[in-house]
Write a protein that holds these residues in place. Structure first.
Motif, PDB file in Angstrom:
ATOM      1  N   UNK A  56      55.828 103.116  30.296  1.00 55.95           N
ATOM      2  CA  UNK A  56      56.389 102.809  31.645  1.00 55.95           C
ATOM      3  C   UNK A  56      57.070 101.241  31.393  1.00 55.95           C
ATOM      4  N   UNK A  57      57.963 101.177  32.346  1.00 55.01           N
ATOM      5  CA  UNK A  57      58.810  99.811  32.281  1.00 55.01           C
ATOM      6  C   UNK A  57      58.788  98.967  33.614  1.00 55.01           C
ATOM      7  N   UNK A  58      58.849  97.839  33.481  1.00 53.14           N
ATOM      8  CA  UNK A  58      59.077  96.866  34.822  1.00 53.14           C
ATOM      9  C   UNK A  58      60.179  97.001  35.342  1.00 53.14           C
ATOM     10  N   UNK A  59      60.201  97.399  36.641  1.00 52.58           N
ATOM     11  CA  UNK A  59      61.544  97.491  37.433  1.00 52.58           C
ATOM     12  C   UNK A  59      61.726  96.048  38.210  1.00 52.58           C
ATOM     13  N   UNK A  60      60.511  95.448  38.742  1.00 50.60           N
ATOM     14  CA  UNK A  60      60.952  94.167  39.621  1.00 50.60           C
ATOM     15  C   UNK A  60      59.698  93.823  39.741  1.00 50.60           C
ATOM     16  N   UNK A  61      59.623  92.408  40.148  1.00 49.89           N
ATOM     17  CA  UNK A  61      58.415  91.748  40.871  1.00 49.89           C
ATOM     18  C   UNK A  61      58.996  91.302  42.096  1.00 49.89           C
ATOM     19  N   UNK A  62      57.969  91.311  42.910  1.00 49.01           N
ATOM     20  CA  UNK A  62      58.074  90.728  44.389  1.00 49.01           C
ATOM     21  C   UNK A  62      57.147  89.849  44.700  1.00 49.01           C
ATOM     22  N   UNK A  63      57.410  88.609  45.004  1.00 45.29           N
ATOM     23  CA  UNK A  63      56.426  87.616  45.635  1.00 45.29           C
ATOM     24  C   UNK A  63      56.509  87.906  47.175  1.00 45.29           C
ATOM     25  N   UNK A  64      55.539  88.622  47.646  1.00 47.68           N
ATOM     26  CA  UNK A  64      55.551  89.312  48.845  1.00 47.68           C
ATOM     27  C   UNK A  64      55.238  88.251  50.244  1.00 47.68           C
ATOM     28  N   UNK A  65      54.093  87.430  49.939  1.00 43.13           N
ATOM     29  CA  UNK A  65      53.759  86.534  50.950  1.00 43.13           C
ATOM     30  C   UNK A  65      52.960  85.368  50.546  1.00 43.13           C
ATOM     31  N   UNK A  66      52.545  84.590  51.419  1.00 42.18           N
ATOM     32  CA  UNK A  66      51.698  83.389  51.132  1.00 42.18           C
ATOM     33  C   UNK A  66      50.751  83.289  52.381  1.00 42.18           C
ATOM     34  N   UNK A  67      49.401  83.329  52.244  1.00 40.86           N
ATOM     35  CA  UNK A  67      48.579  83.105  53.353  1.00 40.86           C
ATOM     36  C   UNK A  67      47.429  82.120  52.856  1.00 40.86           C
ATOM     37  N   UNK A  68      47.684  81.225  53.667  1.00 39.29           N
ATOM     38  CA  UNK A  68      46.614  80.005  53.489  1.00 39.29           C
ATOM     39  C   UNK A  68      46.508  79.486  52.120  1.00 39.29           C
ATOM     40  N   UNK A  69      47.978  79.334  51.596  1.00 36.77           N
ATOM     41  CA  UNK A  69      48.011  78.600  50.280  1.00 36.77           C
ATOM     42  C   UNK A  69      48.139  79.542  49.195  1.00 36.77           C
ATOM     43  N   UNK A  70      47.813  80.932  49.360  1.00 28.66           N
ATOM     44  CA  UNK A  70      47.411  81.842  48.375  1.00 28.66           C
ATOM     45  C   UNK A  70      48.795  82.568  48.174  1.00 28.66           C
ATOM     46  N   UNK A  71      49.495  82.849  47.104  1.00 26.17           N
ATOM     47  CA  UNK A  71      50.480  83.868  47.049  1.00 26.17           C
ATOM     48  C   UNK A  71      49.942  85.185  46.628  1.00 26.17           C
ATOM     49  N   UNK A  72      50.904  85.965  46.997  1.00 26.86           N
ATOM     50  CA  UNK A  72      50.461  87.644  46.670  1.00 26.86           C
ATOM     51  C   UNK A  72      51.834  87.907  46.104  1.00 26.86           C
ATOM     52  N   UNK A  73      51.708  89.003  45.053  1.00 27.04           N
ATOM     53  CA  UNK A  73      52.872  89.767  44.537  1.00 27.04           C
ATOM     54  C   UNK A  73      52.786  91.213  44.283  1.00 27.04           C
ATOM     55  N   UNK A  74      53.697  91.901  44.072  1.00 27.00           N
ATOM     56  CA  UNK A  74      53.550  93.267  43.613  1.00 27.00           C
ATOM     57  C   UNK A  74      54.395  93.478  42.406  1.00 27.00           C
ATOM     58  N   UNK A  75      53.942  94.320  41.735  1.00 24.96           N
ATOM     59  CA  UNK A  75      54.685  94.730  40.495  1.00 24.96           C
ATOM     60  C   UNK A  75      55.169  96.167  40.508  1.00 24.96           C
ATOM     61  N   UNK A  76      56.514  96.210  40.684  1.00 23.88           N
ATOM     62  CA  UNK A  76      56.796  97.801  40.648  1.00 23.88           C
ATOM     63  C   UNK A  76      57.258  98.218  38.991  1.00 23.88           C
TER      64      UNK A  76
END
Length: 103
Positions: free
Chosen positions: A10-30
């Motif tokens: 497998x290979x990493x295509x991209x990383x997206x920092x998608x949102x921040x809620x109450x000071x917590x960041x969320x991300x998606x690894x494609x």
């Protein structure tokens, strides 16, 4: 994680920092797998570290930038504010005395 992805082809295509809620960041690894692309929720710190190691692009949602973005030196939303700082600094230089810095 990099070795694991290599081991399964497998290979990493991209990383997206998608949102921040109450000071917590969320991300998606494609990633791309033999079965096709796959998007996984991931801790942003882990995803960013992985992206840096494999040279994958990193994207941050505008809504995250709006909340948590920091201007780099020299950037300012208000160009008049930068000019005001220059004027204030010049005033300081005109009024400062070397004895002001003696202990």
């Amino acid at each position: 994680m990099r070795r694991l992805l290599d081991a399964v082809g497998a290979s990493v295509d991209r990383v997206d920092v998608t949102r921040i809620e109450e000071g917590t960041f969320y991300a998606a690894l494609t990633i791309t797998t033999a079965g096709g692309p796959l998007s996984l929720d991931c801790r942003p710190s882990d995803a960013i570290a992985l992206a840096a190691r494999v040279g994958a692009p990193l994207f941050v949602a505008e809504s995250v930038i709006d909340v948590a973005g920091v201007l780099e030196d020299g950037e300012d939303d208000d160009p008049d504010a930068a000019e005001d700082e220059v004027v204030e600094f010049r005033r300081f230089l005109d009024e400062v005395d070397p004895e002001d810095f003696q202990g």
